[in-house]
Write a protein that holds these residues in place. Structure first.
Motif, PDB file in Angstrom:
ATOM      1  N   ASN A  15       0.342  -0.766  -0.043  1.00 15.62           N
ATOM      2  CA  ASN A  15      -0.374  -0.023  -0.316  1.00 15.62           C
ATOM      3  C   ASN A  15       0.913   1.006   0.115  1.00 15.62           C
ATOM      4  O   ASN A  15       1.946   1.513   0.226  1.00 15.62           O
ATOM      5  N   LEU A  16       0.823   2.003  -0.795  1.00 15.14           N
ATOM      6  CA  LEU A  16       1.141   3.228  -1.342  1.00 15.14           C
ATOM      7  C   LEU A  16       0.324   5.235  -0.829  1.00 15.14           C
ATOM      8  O   LEU A  16      -0.335   4.774  -1.113  1.00 15.14           O
ATOM      9  N   TYR A  17       1.191   5.460  -0.466  1.00 20.03           N
ATOM     10  CA  TYR A  17      -0.044   6.561   0.026  1.00 20.03           C
ATOM     11  C   TYR A  17       0.753   7.877  -0.411  1.00 20.03           C
ATOM     12  O   TYR A  17       2.348   8.489  -0.053  1.00 20.03           O
ATOM     13  N   LEU A  18       0.812   8.822  -1.436  1.00 25.75           N
ATOM     14  CA  LEU A  18       1.545   9.337  -2.189  1.00 25.75           C
ATOM     15  C   LEU A  18       0.511  10.804  -1.413  1.00 25.75           C
ATOM     16  O   LEU A  18      -0.871  11.191  -1.264  1.00 25.75           O
ATOM     17  N   THR A  19       1.298  12.144  -0.986  1.00 23.55           N
ATOM     18  CA  THR A  19       1.038  13.512  -0.854  1.00 23.55           C
ATOM     19  C   THR A  19       0.422  13.982  -1.817  1.00 23.55           C
ATOM     20  O   THR A  19      -0.322  15.140  -1.733  1.00 23.55           O
ATOM     21  N   ASP A  20       0.158  13.768  -3.607  1.00 21.11           N
ATOM     22  CA  ASP A  20       0.000  14.163  -4.294  1.00 21.11           C
ATOM     23  C   ASP A  20       0.589  12.956  -5.330  1.00 21.11           C
ATOM     24  O   ASP A  20       1.282  12.559  -5.807  1.00 21.11           O
ATOM     25  N   PHE A  70      11.876  -3.754  -7.216  1.00 19.60           N
ATOM     26  CA  PHE A  70      10.888  -5.161  -7.182  1.00 19.60           C
ATOM     27  C   PHE A  70      11.613  -5.513  -8.672  1.00 19.60           C
ATOM     28  O   PHE A  70      11.255  -4.894  -9.836  1.00 19.60           O
ATOM     29  N   THR A  71      10.784  -6.823  -9.028  1.00 15.40           N
ATOM     30  CA  THR A  71      10.958  -7.415 -10.396  1.00 15.40           C
ATOM     31  C   THR A  71       9.750  -8.278 -10.426  1.00 15.40           C
ATOM     32  O   THR A  71       9.427  -8.789  -9.080  1.00 15.40           O
ATOM     33  N   ALA A  72       8.800  -8.800 -12.053  1.00 13.20           N
ATOM     34  CA  ALA A  72       7.333  -8.893 -11.784  1.00 13.20           C
ATOM     35  C   ALA A  72       8.063 -10.797 -11.240  1.00 13.20           C
ATOM     36  O   ALA A  72       9.276 -11.188 -10.766  1.00 13.20           O
ATOM     37  N   PRO A  73       7.215 -11.409 -10.961  1.00 20.05           N
ATOM     38  CA  PRO A  73       5.602 -10.799 -10.600  1.00 20.05           C
ATOM     39  C   PRO A  73       5.658 -10.276  -9.187  1.00 20.05           C
ATOM     40  O   PRO A  73       6.296 -10.375  -8.115  1.00 20.05           O
ATOM     41  N   PHE A  74       4.636  -8.825  -9.740  1.00 22.54           N
ATOM     42  CA  PHE A  74       4.873  -8.007  -8.948  1.00 22.54           C
ATOM     43  C   PHE A  74       4.055  -7.778  -7.845  1.00 22.54           C
ATOM     44  O   PHE A  74       3.113  -8.482  -7.841  1.00 22.54           O
ATOM     45  N   PRO A  75       3.933  -7.089  -6.032  1.00 20.43           N
ATOM     46  CA  PRO A  75       3.338  -7.756  -5.205  1.00 20.43           C
ATOM     47  C   PRO A  75       1.177  -6.935  -6.277  1.00 20.43           C
ATOM     48  O   PRO A  75       1.660  -6.059  -6.622  1.00 20.43           O
ATOM     49  N   ALA A  76       0.240  -7.310  -5.204  1.00 21.70           N
ATOM     50  CA  ALA A  76      -0.741  -6.404  -5.092  1.00 21.70           C
ATOM     51  C   ALA A  76      -0.091  -5.127  -4.944  1.00 21.70           C
ATOM     52  O   ALA A  76       0.335  -5.108  -4.064  1.00 21.70           O
ATOM     53  N   ARG A  77      -0.840  -4.130  -4.566  1.00 18.61           N
ATOM     54  CA  ARG A  77      -0.506  -2.696  -4.937  1.00 18.61           C
ATOM     55  C   ARG A  77      -1.982  -1.723  -4.505  1.00 18.61           C
ATOM     56  O   ARG A  77      -2.633  -2.418  -6.174  1.00 18.61           O
ATOM     57  N   ALA A  78      -2.254  -1.144  -3.779  1.00 19.34           N
ATOM     58  CA  ALA A  78      -2.772   0.274  -3.846  1.00 19.34           C
ATOM     59  C   ALA A  78      -1.833   1.657  -3.906  1.00 19.34           C
ATOM     60  O   ALA A  78      -0.948   1.154  -3.169  1.00 19.34           O
ATOM     61  N   ALA A  79      -2.040   3.027  -4.631  1.00 22.61           N
ATOM     62  CA  ALA A  79      -1.900   3.934  -4.144  1.00 22.61           C
ATOM     63  C   ALA A  79      -3.086   4.516  -4.101  1.00 22.61           C
ATOM     64  O   ALA A  79      -3.826   4.552  -5.061  1.00 22.61           O
ATOM     65  N   VAL A  80      -2.454   5.484  -2.959  1.00 22.61           N
ATOM     66  CA  VAL A  80      -3.948   6.557  -1.877  1.00 22.61           C
ATOM     67  C   VAL A  80      -2.899   7.965  -1.676  1.00 22.61           C
ATOM     68  O   VAL A  80      -2.050   8.147  -1.414  1.00 22.61           O
ATOM     69  N   GLY A  81      -4.252   8.557  -2.726  1.00 24.05           N
ATOM     70  CA  GLY A  81      -4.135   9.985  -2.677  1.00 24.05           C
ATOM     71  C   GLY A  81      -4.486  10.561  -0.958  1.00 24.05           C
ATOM     72  O   GLY A  81      -4.986  10.427  -0.753  1.00 24.05           O
TER      73      GLY A  81
END
Length: 129
Positions: free
Chosen positions: A78-83, A98-109
């Motif tokens: 889980n990534l959190y970005l201010t922009d 990271f190399t494939a296979p990449f993890p499942a991911r969320a990117a949240v502002g």
């Protein structure tokens, strides 16, 4: 009786609150959010987003290593970005770590992160299948 083990390393920033760097339960490791602090100074490494993103992944990597794993063992990130305009930059930096296979991911502002950080990442890692 809990089978929970606390993971802690001096190679990543010390917790800045009442939490652990990571907690292992069975073969799953829950990694707390990492911001771009230099572990030795506990200061943000740079005002530059790309440099901050790199430090976040270095910090996560150090905690993974202490838990007998690596970034490649992360199954959810889980990534959190201010922009969210930095979405492309964080993708580029992720490909360095990271190399494939990449993890499942969320990117949240988000509006704000601790210590004025521009990015934070937390993860779930599975080791020793």
């Amino acid at each position: 009786m809990s089978n929970k083990a606390v993971i802690n390393t001096d190679n990543a920033p010390a917790a800045i609150g009442p939490y652990s760097q990571a907690v292992k339960s069975g073969n799953t490791v829950y990694l707390s959010g990492q911001i771009p602090l230099d572990p030795s100074t506990m200061e943000i490494v740079s005002d530059d987003f790309e440099a901050q993103a790199r430090q976040v992944f270095k910090n996560l990597s150090a905690v993974c290593k202490e838990a007998a794993g690596s970034l490649q063992d992360i199954v959810k990130l889980n990534l959190y970005l201010t922009d969210l305009d930095n979405f492309g930059v964080v993708n580029k930096v992720m490909e360095e770590f990271f190399t494939a296979p990449f993890p499942a991911r969320a990117a949240v502002g988000v509006k704000q992160l601790p210590k004025g950080s521009l990015v934070e990442a937390e993860a779930v890692m599975v080791i020793g299948d």
